[in-house]
Design an enzyme around this catalytic site. Structure first.
Site, PDB file in Angstrom:
ATOM      1  N   TYR A 145       0.853  -1.190   0.000  1.00  0.00           N
ATOM      2  CA  TYR A 145       0.000   0.000   0.000  1.00  0.00           C
ATOM      3  C   TYR A 145       0.884   1.233   0.000  1.00  0.00           C
ATOM      4  O   TYR A 145       1.809   1.340   0.797  1.00  0.00           O
ATOM      5  CB  TYR A 145      -0.905   0.001   1.238  1.00  0.00           C
ATOM      6  CG  TYR A 145      -1.807   1.208   1.337  1.00  0.00           C
ATOM      7  CD1 TYR A 145      -2.865   1.391   0.443  1.00  0.00           C
ATOM      8  CD2 TYR A 145      -1.614   2.178   2.319  1.00  0.00           C
ATOM      9  CE1 TYR A 145      -3.700   2.501   0.537  1.00  0.00           C
ATOM     10  CE2 TYR A 145      -2.450   3.285   2.418  1.00  0.00           C
ATOM     11  CZ  TYR A 145      -3.493   3.442   1.525  1.00  0.00           C
ATOM     12  OH  TYR A 145      -4.314   4.541   1.617  1.00  0.00           O
ATOM     13  N   ASP A 238       9.248   2.954   0.042  1.00  0.00           N
ATOM     14  CA  ASP A 238       8.167   3.600   0.780  1.00  0.00           C
ATOM     15  C   ASP A 238       8.334   3.222   2.249  1.00  0.00           C
ATOM     16  O   ASP A 238       7.963   2.128   2.672  1.00  0.00           O
ATOM     17  CB  ASP A 238       6.812   3.153   0.228  1.00  0.00           C
ATOM     18  CG  ASP A 238       5.654   3.829   0.957  1.00  0.00           C
ATOM     19  OD1 ASP A 238       5.916   4.578   1.923  1.00  0.00           O
ATOM     20  OD2 ASP A 238       4.496   3.606   0.567  1.00  0.00           O
ATOM     21  N   LYS A 266       3.803   9.160   8.853  1.00  0.00           N
ATOM     22  CA  LYS A 266       3.519   8.591  10.167  1.00  0.00           C
ATOM     23  C   LYS A 266       4.462   9.116  11.280  1.00  0.00           C
ATOM     24  O   LYS A 266       4.243  10.204  11.771  1.00  0.00           O
ATOM     25  CB  LYS A 266       3.482   7.063  10.077  1.00  0.00           C
ATOM     26  CG  LYS A 266       2.356   6.647   9.099  1.00  0.00           C
ATOM     27  CD  LYS A 266       1.927   5.207   9.109  1.00  0.00           C
ATOM     28  CE  LYS A 266       0.634   5.058   8.331  1.00  0.00           C
ATOM     29  NZ  LYS A 266       0.717   4.360   7.066  1.00  0.00           N
TER      30      LYS A 266
END
Ligand SMILES: *Cc1c(COP(=O)(O)O)cnc(C)c1O
Length: 435
Positions: A145, A238, A266
């Protein structure tokens, strides 16, 4: 336990917001619950819902809260500036501080641009890779994702898997055609693709954590780096989850592999909205206003996020000798306990763990290495696990296809309480399965 207030709020939310939530996994749909819990506050390792129920939290906002909820250092940092104003659409010193600290800690990043979310970071990194290589097609791995931009929603993980599909509607055939996908770990197919077609970039979660936590082999990542280098393809790590989670320098430090571009999010916002993409100067200097790859944002690098992120990373940096070791030890303690309980109650699980992340796959397989493996899990058993834990005052991710997150705030007492609850959950699963 009562959930009346959450249920009422959910009922109202359903009328106002599609599915009652602003991000799909929050709806608790795949774990067969009437309503999600609505959170009122968090402190340390715990959260409280609108019905005053207390939970030990293994979601931790899906990763940002590595220090736990409301950490004093982060609160203090935000309090220092929050009364000054919120956002100016002009540069602030806090962006420079954060950029400097990230560049010092993440080995491959020479220059960095802040965004408001991880989605924007990956979207911009892909655009940058296309501009740099002057190629169109990109490669991603099934079940990884990378946020919800069009190109990266093809065969995606996270909330889509939870809802039982992999591709979003509303994406043009042209976009789908330019996103090539393959199974995680399939190095032969990757080599073939890169040698036969002009590919702008390969984007990868070096530690895939959005189809549940998947086992990564370092040799695979080394080969990905070699073939992308050989074919002039940009390699994007990522690290929105893995950045600062496994080590200060994320997966690239952990595996000692240097990508061309890195995306972060995050943890680097300390719980506030953030994302970032960075890498080699030569590539980053194509970004506007010096280059012609456009990226902008009204709230990009907003001072509150930058300050909270800086406080979080600074804490990790100043305590680096002990924080990662401590997180790993806590996770190991818990994971060992879970494995023992699974044996005791003859529950078939595959427990993948790395650093302070883990996923309990309810499955007969002893290896979960890609999406196909992950999808074989027994989601009914997972649902029973989730619901038992919730009623015991422990909130775990409401999906088989997500990772549990530990924070530095989790105590030995929390872990022991968690194990007692897991024993109850496993007992129930065993009874249901007639063992
Ligand atoms: C969470 C996540 C994103 C998206 O970040 P948002 O801030 O939710 O847009 C991208 N990549 C990975 C690996 C993630 O875990």
């Amino acid at each position: 336990m009562k959930f009346e207030n959450s249920k009422k709020l959910y009922k109202k939310a359903l009328e106002l917001i599609p599915g009652g939530v602003n991000s799909p996994v929050r709806a608790f749909k795949s774990v067969n619950r009437e309503a999600p819990i609505f959170v009122k506050k968090g402190e340390g390792s715990k959260i409280w819902d609108e019905d005053e129920n207390e939970y030990i939290d293994y979601i931790c906002s899906w990763g940002p809260l590595i220090l736990g909820h409301n950490h004093p250092k982060v609160l203090e940092a935000v309090n220092e500036i929050i009364a000054n104003g919120s956002s100016y659409g002009l540069p602030t010193r806090y962006e420079v501080d954060l950029a400097e600290l990230i560049i010092e800690t993440v080995p491959s990043i020479e220059k960095i641009r802040l965004t408001t979310s991880g989605t924007e970071a990956t979207m911009s990194a892909v655009r940058l890779a296309r501009a740099y290589t002057k190629r169109n097609k990109i490669v991603k791995f099934e079940g990884c994702y990378h946020g919800h931009s069009d190109a990266l929603l093809v065969k995606s993980g996270s909330g889509l898997l939870t809802e039982g599909y992999q591709d979003s509607n509303g994406i043009t055939d042209a976009v789908i055609k330019d996103t090539l996908t393959l199974a995680f770990g399939d190095i032969e197919k990757l080599k073939k693709l890169l040698l036969n077609e002009d590919i702008a970039c390969v984007i990868i979660e070096p530690i895939p954590a959005n189809m549940g936590l998947i086992e990564t082999h370092k040799e695979f990542l080394i080969e990905v780096r070699e073939i992308t280098k050989k074919t002039g393809t940009i390699l994007i790590f990522d690290e929105v989850i893995s950045g600062f989670r496994l080590a200060l320098g994320g997966a690239q430090e952990y595996f000692n592999i240097s990508p061309d571009l890195t995306t972060l999010g995050k943890i680097i916002g300390g719980g506030y909205p953030v994302g970032a993409f960075g890498g080699k100067k030569e590539i980053m200097d194509l970004v506007a206003p010096i280059g012609r790859v456009y990226h902008a944002g009204t709230l990009s690098g907003n001072p509150i996020s930058a300050k909270a992120g800086f406080a979080t990373i600074k804490y990790l940096y100043e305590n680096k000798e002990k924080v990662y070791k401590e997180l790993e030890e806590k996770t190991e303690y818990l994971v060992d306990g879970i494995n023992k309980l699974a044996k005791k109650y003859s529950i078939n699980i595959c427990l993948n763990t790395l650093g302070s992340l883990f996923t309990i796959f309810f499955t007969d397989s002893d290896k979960i290495e890609n999406l196909e493996d992950s999808l074989k899990s027994n989601t009914e058993n997972f649902s029973l696990y989730f619901n038992t834990m919730l009623e015991e005052g422990i909130i775990v991710p409401p999906s088989q296809f997500e990772a549990h997150f530990l924070s530095l705030a989790h105590t030995k007492e929390d872990l022991d309480k968690t194990l007692i609850s897991i024993e109850k959950a496993f007992k129930k699963i065993g009874e249901k399965n007639g063992k």
